[in-house]
Design an enzyme around this catalytic site. Structure first.
Site, PDB file in Angstrom:
ATOM      1  N   GLN B 131       0.754  -1.140  -0.145  1.00  9.93           N
ATOM      2  CA  GLN B 131      -0.165  -0.101  -0.035  1.00  9.93           C
ATOM      3  C   GLN B 131       0.721   1.463  -0.110  1.00  9.93           C
ATOM      4  OE1 GLN B 131      -1.769   1.260   3.874  1.00  9.93           O
ATOM      5  NE2 GLN B 131      -3.744   1.192   2.835  1.00  9.93           N
ATOM      6  N   GLY B 132       0.726   2.231  -0.996  1.00  7.86           N
ATOM      7  CA  GLY B 132       1.445   3.384  -0.974  1.00  7.86           C
ATOM      8  C   GLY B 132       0.578   4.600  -0.664  1.00  7.86           C
ATOM      9  N   TYR B 133       0.334   4.617   0.694  1.00  9.01           N
ATOM     10  CA  TYR B 133      -0.295   5.951   0.989  1.00  9.01           C
ATOM     11  C   TYR B 133       0.511   6.976   1.694  1.00  9.01           C
ATOM     12  CZ  TYR B 133      -5.150   4.019   0.660  1.00  9.01           C
ATOM     13  OH  TYR B 133      -6.389   3.669   0.098  1.00  9.01           O
ATOM     14  N   SER B 134       1.356   6.707   2.778  1.00 10.49           N
ATOM     15  CA  SER B 134       1.850   7.319   3.609  1.00 10.49           C
ATOM     16  C   SER B 134       3.187   8.143   2.890  1.00 10.49           C
ATOM     17  CB  SER B 134       2.318   7.109   4.976  1.00 10.49           C
ATOM     18  OG  SER B 134       1.348   6.504   6.005  1.00 10.49           O
ATOM     19  N   SER B 166       4.434  -1.200   3.906  1.00 10.49           N
ATOM     20  CA  SER B 166       4.647  -2.431   4.525  1.00 10.49           C
ATOM     21  C   SER B 166       5.163  -3.638   3.429  1.00 10.49           C
ATOM     22  CB  SER B 166       3.556  -3.101   5.267  1.00 10.49           C
ATOM     23  OG  SER B 166       3.171  -2.305   6.180  1.00 10.49           O
ATOM     24  N   GLU B 255      -9.133  -1.178   6.264  1.00  7.52           N
ATOM     25  CA  GLU B 255      -7.694  -1.598   6.888  1.00  7.52           C
ATOM     26  C   GLU B 255      -8.071  -1.460   8.316  1.00  7.52           C
ATOM     27  OE1 GLU B 255      -4.821   1.815   6.163  1.00  7.52           O
ATOM     28  OE2 GLU B 255      -3.513   0.228   7.367  1.00  7.52           O
ATOM     29  N   GLU B 387      -5.191   9.083  17.974  1.00  3.46           N
ATOM     30  CA  GLU B 387      -5.574  10.437  17.884  1.00  3.46           C
ATOM     31  C   GLU B 387      -6.629  10.845  16.641  1.00  3.46           C
ATOM     32  OE1 GLU B 387      -2.530   9.558  18.829  1.00  3.46           O
ATOM     33  OE2 GLU B 387      -2.745   9.966  20.999  1.00  3.46           O
TER      34      GLU B 387
END
Lengths: 379, 403
Positions: B131-134, B166, B255, B387
């Site tokens: 997964q390429g999110y952050s 990951s 997720e 948070e």
């Protein structure tokens, strides 16, 4: 079995919610409190509840009950917790009915279950003998006498003991003060001359009694369950009580929380709605999560009581622990998030705080049940 | 016998016949689970046989439609399959991000051709996805991502960097959020795109964590050319260009649902319960209680919380199957699971005392208590911090006002 309510149970929930919001809202409870009503509840309301089948909610149809089981009882208790409804429901319809229906003789069932269902006889359970719940710790004596026994001793905090027609007393027929074996349950008339009841109003404005018994003569017919083997029955009655108290506290937690989130959406400070402050938002979100966890725990324990009563003890105990912790947190936070108004008598959240404290102490607080879990798990 | 009873009986018989004994230890960890992918090698013959049996039945992805490699099970049937699998503690035959995250998003937003190509390959364990999110500048504030995707007519040109990808080093394809419009408000210029990790210009660098090990990587895109389509109707972009946030949100719910169904106190360092572990490590006092009253109380409270949490996962699943979708409530599960997981490994470390704080000659041993404890710090950060989850619960479940 799915961890959700059936259609029938949902209908009961809607009906209870509608009836109680209209006929037994917090305002009605305040009136009972402020008028110093000696019963601590409305007898007229109790009659109506009985007429709707609530008094006999767990009682089988053959004895005139509505046979909705413990999930049904929990559904009602949850709504009573939301409305702070005071009634003999818990002591009579949960504790009394469980005791007689599960452990009574055919004759006892015949004699008492119908009277529970129609609301004409009130029950109370006399277990504890000190300030903290310790059901194995029984010194109250039952001494053989003729064909029966003589009961003597003292009991504390007998919920609804001041109005009960019948008392279920846990007494020691053999063994030492802390033995679980050697306990026997007796079902006796509460107005016997040998019984002295001292009304002890509680901080939640419900009522209990301290009871002293001096040489009360009883016969074998008054025994509920097995001689010396009463702890098992007591454990079953307490399990039902713990799960239903859990449901009541779950309702109170939710209601106190709903009142609080409404307030967070309205109240302005520093030129903003206080519900926009992250410091309050995160605590509210945490609380909402805990309330969800509690609902699952409570529903599971009620379902297990219906499904496999004998195996439900540990689960009911954990549900009581979880619901107690959550209810305490929910009502403490309700007061804190309201600020000054939260500690005034005219505002409702304080009433929830008080009731939850008593319900948490009754039949064991979270620490008591954590200890039981540890013991049972061998550590 | 009702259809469901019949299904249960058949499933039970099928499992008895097809799930090898070695796959029935119930303790699924990152190390022993079957991930699939081009680089995958089965760890045992039993693992291979179990995978192949499940694949033939459509049980690697039981609820997906048959044409995409699944078994097309209804929610009730899928629950029975889960129950029967759990009853014999059978591991899942295949688990990976393709199944838990991309698959549901493609089912909701993909074209028929995209589904045919990608879902089938996921179901057959052929392609492992990451997964390429952050990004370094877009963690919790995910929508401020800057990886640039330009329209070059027949292809997309991608430049930028992702982080915390990951298993990027052992994955075959990546599903990625990229910025296609820098002028639009930040949620409106994002696109969801699929690319082959073997594409020229993609490089990967593993990240070492305080635990000494990790699945995380940095992933760099340097003039990566992604074809507009991998065949007729099979676009690289999922959903609409510049509307990738809708896909991303859907996927995040899955997720969080997945992260939220971790079993917080179990499995992390062995199947035993915390109390049993403590009893072995610490011993008893003269009354037969754990010889550390404060720890005993903490363990019991954590076990009660863990129990209530697991029931909540079950209840929310039951509600979802009855038609009440989980939605933003998945944030409650993610929040509770990550906090409980941390609490559990902290308790394990406390029980282990100084012994648990020692390391081997080669550093922190992989799979040790200390390794797990250190790694578990990440659970309340990855997949959206605690948070952020609390913000989501406040706003989307409780409807509290914005500042």
């Amino acid at each position: 079995m799915s961890l959700i309510l059936t259609e029938e149970q949902e209908m009961l929930q809607d009906a209870a919610n509608g009836f109680l919001t209209e006929n037994a809202p917090v305002a009605a409870f305040r009136e009972i409190r402020d008028s110093k009503n000696p019963d601590g509840f409305s007898r007229d309301l109790w009659k109506e509840m009985a007429a709707m089948g609530w008094a006999g909610i767990i009682v089988n149809e053959e004895y005139g009950g509505s046979e909705f089981g413990y999930v049904g009882a929990g559904v009602l208790a949850e709504q009573m917790g939301r409305n702070l409804t005071a009634s003999p429901f818990f002591s009579t319809s949960v504790l009394g009915a469980t005791a007689v229906q599960r452990y009574g003789t055919a004759k006892q069932k015949e004699q008492h279950l119908g009277a529970i269902c129609d609301g004409s006889t009130l029950f109370a359970l006399a277990v504890d003998e000190g300030p903290r719940h310790r059901p194995e710790h029984i010194e109250f004596t039952a001494t053989p006498h003729g064909n029966g026994y003589k009961l003597s001793g003292a009991k504390t905090f007998v919920a609804d003991g001041h109005v009960a027609d019948k008392l279920i007393i846990a007494a020691r027929t053999s063994g030492e003060a802390r033995d679980p074996s050697g306990i026997t349950l007796f079902l006796v008339d509460a107005d016997a001359a040998a019984i002295e009841r001292t009304h002890t109003p509680m901080i939640d404005s419900r009522n209990a009694a301290n009871i002293t018994v001096d040489d009360l003569e009883v016969t074998g017919d008054d025994i509920l369950g097995e001689v010396d083997g009463g702890y098992e029955a007591l454990e079953g009655i307490l399990s039902a009580g713990r799960a239903v108290l859990g449901a009541e506290m779950s309702g109170s937690s939710q209601q106190a929380f709903d009142i609080t989130t409404d307030y967070l959406k309205e109240r302005e400070q520093f030129g903003q709605k206080i519900g926009s402050f992250q410091g309050l938002q995160h605590r509210a979100a945490h609380l909402a999560t805990e309330i969800e966890m509690t609902k699952s725990a409570v529903l599971k324990s009620l379902q297990l009581l219906d499904d496999d009563f004998e195996s439900a003890s540990a689960t009911c105990s954990m549900a009581k622990a979880k619901s107690g912790m959550t209810a305490q947190l929910s009502t403490q936070e309700a007061i804190q998030m309201h600020g000054g108004i939260g500690v005034t008598d005219e505002y409702d959240v304080g009433l929830y705080f008080k009731r939850v404290h008593v319900a948490q102490q009754m039949f064991g607080d979270a620490g008591f049940h954590a200890d039981r879990l540890a013991k049972r798990s061998g550590y | 016998m009702s259809d469901l009873e019949q299904f249960r009986a058949e499933t039970r018989a099928w499992l008895a016949e097809n799930c090898p004994e070695e796959m029935r230890d119930g303790d699924i960890t990152a190390e022993n689970q079957c991930w699939g992918g081009r680089q995958w090698e089965f760890q045992s013959d039993a693992q291979k046989r179990w995978f192949e049996a499940a694949l033939a039945k459509g049980y690697t992805v039981p609820t997906w439609p048959k044409e995409y490699g699944g078994a097309g099970l209804t929610a009730d049937e899928a629950k029975i399959l889960d129950e029967e699998r759990n009853r014999i503690s059978a591991r899942k035959p295949l688990s990976n991000f393709g199944i838990s995250m991309l698959g549901p998003a493609l089912l909701a937003f993909g074209t028929h051709e995209q589904k045919l190509m990608h879902l089938g390959a996921i179901a057959r364990g052929e392609i492992r996805w990451c997964q390429g999110y952050s990004e370094p500048g877009a963690g919790s504030d995910l929508a401020s991502l800057k990886t640039k995707c330009e329209d070059k007519g027949d292809h997309w040109l991608i430049n930028g960097q992702k982080i915390w990808t990951s298993n990027a080093d052992i994955s075959d394809w990546i599903f990625c959020l990229v910025r296609t419009d820098f002028d639009a408000p930040k949620h409106k210029g994002i696109t969801f795109i699929l690319m082959d990790m073997a594409s020229e210009g993609i490089s990967v660098k593993p990240i070492i964590l305080i635990s000494g090990h990790s699945p995380f990587c940095e992933t760099f895109f340097d003039d990566v050319k992604v074809p507009k389509a991998y065949g007729d109707g099979n676009l690289a972009v999922v959903g609409e260009v510049n509307r990738g946030w809708d896909v991303a949100k859907n996927l995040l719910v899955h997720e969080r649902g997945m992260l939220g169904t971790m079993s917080p106190l179990r499995g992390a360092t062995g199947p035993e319960n915390l109390g049993g572990y403590a009893a072995d490590a610490i011993g008893f006092d003269e009354t037969g209680r754990l010889d550390d009253p404060s720890l005993r109380q903490k363990i019991a409270q954590a076990e009660i919380d863990d129990w209530a949490y697991n029931l909540t996962v079950e209840r929310m699943n039951d509600e979802a199957n009855a038609g009440n979708g989980l939605g933003a409530k998945s944030s409650m599960l993610k929040y509770a699971a990550s906090e409980l997981t941390k609490k559990g490994s902290q308790l394990r470390m406390d029980i282990g005392g100084t012994e648990a704080a020692t390391i081997g000659p080669d550093g922190i041993e992989y799979g040790s208590l200390a390794n797990t404890w250190l790694y578990n710090r990440a659970y309340s950060i990855l997949g959206g911090t605690t948070e952020v989850q609390l913000n989501i619960i406040s706003k989307r479940v409780l409807d509290l006002p914005s500042a």
